[in-house]
Design a protein around this motif. Structure first.
Motif, PDB file in Angstrom:
ATOM      1  N   LYS A  69       0.835  -1.197   0.000  1.00  0.00           N
ATOM      2  CA  LYS A  69       0.000   0.000   0.000  1.00  0.00           C
ATOM      3  C   LYS A  69       0.870   1.247   0.000  1.00  0.00           C
ATOM      4  O   LYS A  69       2.048   1.207   0.343  1.00  0.00           O
ATOM      5  CB  LYS A  69      -0.935   0.012   1.209  1.00  0.00           C
ATOM      6  CG  LYS A  69      -0.214   0.080   2.538  1.00  0.00           C
ATOM      7  CD  LYS A  69      -1.181   0.086   3.701  1.00  0.00           C
ATOM      8  CE  LYS A  69      -0.390   0.157   5.009  1.00  0.00           C
ATOM      9  NZ  LYS A  69      -1.253   0.255   6.164  1.00  0.00           N
ATOM     10  N   GLN A  96      -1.030   7.110   1.591  1.00  0.00           N
ATOM     11  CA  GLN A  96      -2.250   7.893   1.409  1.00  0.00           C
ATOM     12  C   GLN A  96      -2.991   7.394   0.173  1.00  0.00           C
ATOM     13  O   GLN A  96      -2.373   6.903  -0.767  1.00  0.00           O
ATOM     14  CB  GLN A  96      -1.928   9.381   1.220  1.00  0.00           C
ATOM     15  CG  GLN A  96      -1.252  10.020   2.418  1.00  0.00           C
ATOM     16  CD  GLN A  96      -0.936  11.482   2.147  1.00  0.00           C
ATOM     17  OE1 GLN A  96      -1.712  12.204   1.542  1.00  0.00           O
ATOM     18  NE2 GLN A  96       0.226  11.914   2.614  1.00  0.00           N
ATOM     19  N   ALA A  97      -4.272   7.598   0.164  1.00  0.00           N
ATOM     20  CA  ALA A  97      -5.074   7.239  -1.010  1.00  0.00           C
ATOM     21  C   ALA A  97      -5.003   8.334  -2.072  1.00  0.00           C
ATOM     22  O   ALA A  97      -5.159   8.063  -3.263  1.00  0.00           O
ATOM     23  CB  ALA A  97      -6.525   6.992  -0.614  1.00  0.00           C
ATOM     24  N   GLU A  98      -4.751   9.581  -1.627  1.00  0.00           N
ATOM     25  CA  GLU A  98      -4.704  10.729  -2.536  1.00  0.00           C
ATOM     26  C   GLU A  98      -3.564  11.660  -2.144  1.00  0.00           C
ATOM     27  O   GLU A  98      -3.300  11.870  -0.956  1.00  0.00           O
ATOM     28  CB  GLU A  98      -6.012  11.527  -2.476  1.00  0.00           C
ATOM     29  CG  GLU A  98      -7.225  10.742  -2.870  1.00  0.00           C
ATOM     30  CD  GLU A  98      -8.511  11.544  -2.729  1.00  0.00           C
ATOM     31  OE1 GLU A  98      -9.516  11.103  -3.293  1.00  0.00           O
ATOM     32  OE2 GLU A  98      -8.505  12.612  -2.066  1.00  0.00           O
ATOM     33  N   GLU A 106      -7.806  14.273 -11.748  1.00  0.00           N
ATOM     34  CA  GLU A 106      -7.411  13.139 -10.911  1.00  0.00           C
ATOM     35  C   GLU A 106      -6.711  12.116 -11.786  1.00  0.00           C
ATOM     36  O   GLU A 106      -7.225  11.731 -12.832  1.00  0.00           O
ATOM     37  CB  GLU A 106      -8.635  12.511 -10.251  1.00  0.00           C
ATOM     38  CG  GLU A 106      -9.299  13.403  -9.241  1.00  0.00           C
ATOM     39  CD  GLU A 106     -10.435  12.714  -8.494  1.00  0.00           C
ATOM     40  OE1 GLU A 106     -10.629  11.488  -8.657  1.00  0.00           O
ATOM     41  OE2 GLU A 106     -11.113  13.415  -7.734  1.00  0.00           O
ATOM     42  N   GLU A 122      -4.506   8.369 -11.726  1.00  0.00           N
ATOM     43  CA  GLU A 122      -4.173   7.167 -10.962  1.00  0.00           C
ATOM     44  C   GLU A 122      -2.683   6.874 -11.061  1.00  0.00           C
ATOM     45  O   GLU A 122      -2.081   6.980 -12.125  1.00  0.00           O
ATOM     46  CB  GLU A 122      -4.969   5.985 -11.508  1.00  0.00           C
ATOM     47  CG  GLU A 122      -4.752   4.707 -10.718  1.00  0.00           C
ATOM     48  CD  GLU A 122      -5.593   3.564 -11.250  1.00  0.00           C
ATOM     49  OE1 GLU A 122      -6.794   3.519 -10.923  1.00  0.00           O
ATOM     50  OE2 GLU A 122      -5.039   2.733 -11.996  1.00  0.00           O
ATOM     51  N   HIS A 126       0.192   3.788  -9.695  1.00  0.00           N
ATOM     52  CA  HIS A 126       0.253   2.410  -9.221  1.00  0.00           C
ATOM     53  C   HIS A 126       1.705   1.999  -9.036  1.00  0.00           C
ATOM     54  O   HIS A 126       2.609   2.631  -9.576  1.00  0.00           O
ATOM     55  CB  HIS A 126      -0.446   1.469 -10.213  1.00  0.00           C
ATOM     56  CG  HIS A 126       0.147   1.545 -11.585  1.00  0.00           C
ATOM     57  ND1 HIS A 126      -0.290   2.437 -12.536  1.00  0.00           N
ATOM     58  CD2 HIS A 126       1.169   0.872 -12.149  1.00  0.00           C
ATOM     59  CE1 HIS A 126       0.433   2.310 -13.642  1.00  0.00           C
ATOM     60  NE2 HIS A 126       1.323   1.366 -13.433  1.00  0.00           N
ATOM     61  N   ALA A 157      -3.123   4.580  -5.955  1.00  0.00           N
ATOM     62  CA  ALA A 157      -3.466   5.838  -5.287  1.00  0.00           C
ATOM     63  C   ALA A 157      -3.788   6.852  -6.378  1.00  0.00           C
ATOM     64  O   ALA A 157      -3.735   6.535  -7.563  1.00  0.00           O
ATOM     65  CB  ALA A 157      -2.334   6.311  -4.397  1.00  0.00           C
ATOM     66  N   LYS A 158      -4.133   8.070  -5.966  1.00  0.00           N
ATOM     67  CA  LYS A 158      -4.453   9.135  -6.927  1.00  0.00           C
ATOM     68  C   LYS A 158      -3.602  10.357  -6.653  1.00  0.00           C
ATOM     69  O   LYS A 158      -3.317  10.699  -5.510  1.00  0.00           O
ATOM     70  CB  LYS A 158      -5.914   9.552  -6.813  1.00  0.00           C
ATOM     71  CG  LYS A 158      -6.891   8.564  -7.359  1.00  0.00           C
ATOM     72  CD  LYS A 158      -8.284   9.105  -7.302  1.00  0.00           C
ATOM     73  CE  LYS A 158      -9.266   8.068  -7.825  1.00  0.00           C
ATOM     74  NZ  LYS A 158     -10.648   8.531  -7.728  1.00  0.00           N
TER      75      LYS A 158
END
Length: 126
Positions: free
Chosen positions: A52, A55-57, A103, A105, A107, A121-122
Motif C-alpha cells: 500500500k 495515502q489514497a490521494e 485526478e 491514478e 500504481h 493511489a491518486k
C-alpha cells in the motif's frame, strides 16, 4: 536516373521517420506533466510499504514545480501512471510540474508480491 530518385526518396523518408522518433515534444496523453530543471516550490512524499501507499490521494497545485519523492519503507516499489508520463523507482525523486488539473491514478510499477495489484493511489492536481 529513376534508381537515384528512388534512393533519394527512401533516404529522405528514413530521415523524417528518425527525426519524428527522436522528437522531444510532449505527448498529448501525458497529463500535462513536465520534468523541469526549476527549483521545487513544494514537495510530496509518497511512502510505500508492502502492499500500500501511505495515502489514497496526494494533492498537487497546478503549474507549481513539485518535488515528488518515493520512499520505499518496506520492500522494493516504484510508481507509474497510465495517465501521466512519469515514473519513479525505489527511493527516487523528480521535480515535476503538473499543468492539467484532474485526478490521475498512480500504481506500483515493480512486481512486489501478492498485494501488488492493489497498490493504487491518486494524484489530484488542483
Amino acid at each position: 536516373m529513376f534508381k537515384r530518385m528512388l534512393l533519394l526518396s527512401v533516404v529522405a523518408a528514413f530521415m523524417m521517420i528518425m527525426a519524428a522518433c527522436g522528437s522531444n515534444n510532449e505527448s498529448a496523453n501525458d497529463g500535462g506533466v513536465v520534468e523541469t530543471g526549476a527549483a521545487a516550490t513544494s514537495e510530496v512524499v509518497i511512502k510505500a510499504t508492502n502492499w500500500k501507499f501511505d495515502q489514497a490521494e496526494y494533492k498537487i497545485k497546478k503549474g507549481e514545480p513539485t518535488k515528488i519523492t518515493l520512499e520505499s519503507e518496506e520492500g522494493p516499489h516504484g510508481i507509474g501512471s497510465n495517465d501521466m508520463n512519469f515514473k519513479l523507482s525505489n527511493n527516487d525523486s523528480k521535480v515535476l510540474t503538473f499543468n492539467n488539473p484532474g485526478e490521475y491514478e498512480i500504481h506500483c510499477n515493480i512486481a512486489c508480491g501478492t498485494g501488488h495489484s492493489g497498490m493504487i493511489a491518486k494524484i489530484i492536481v488542483e
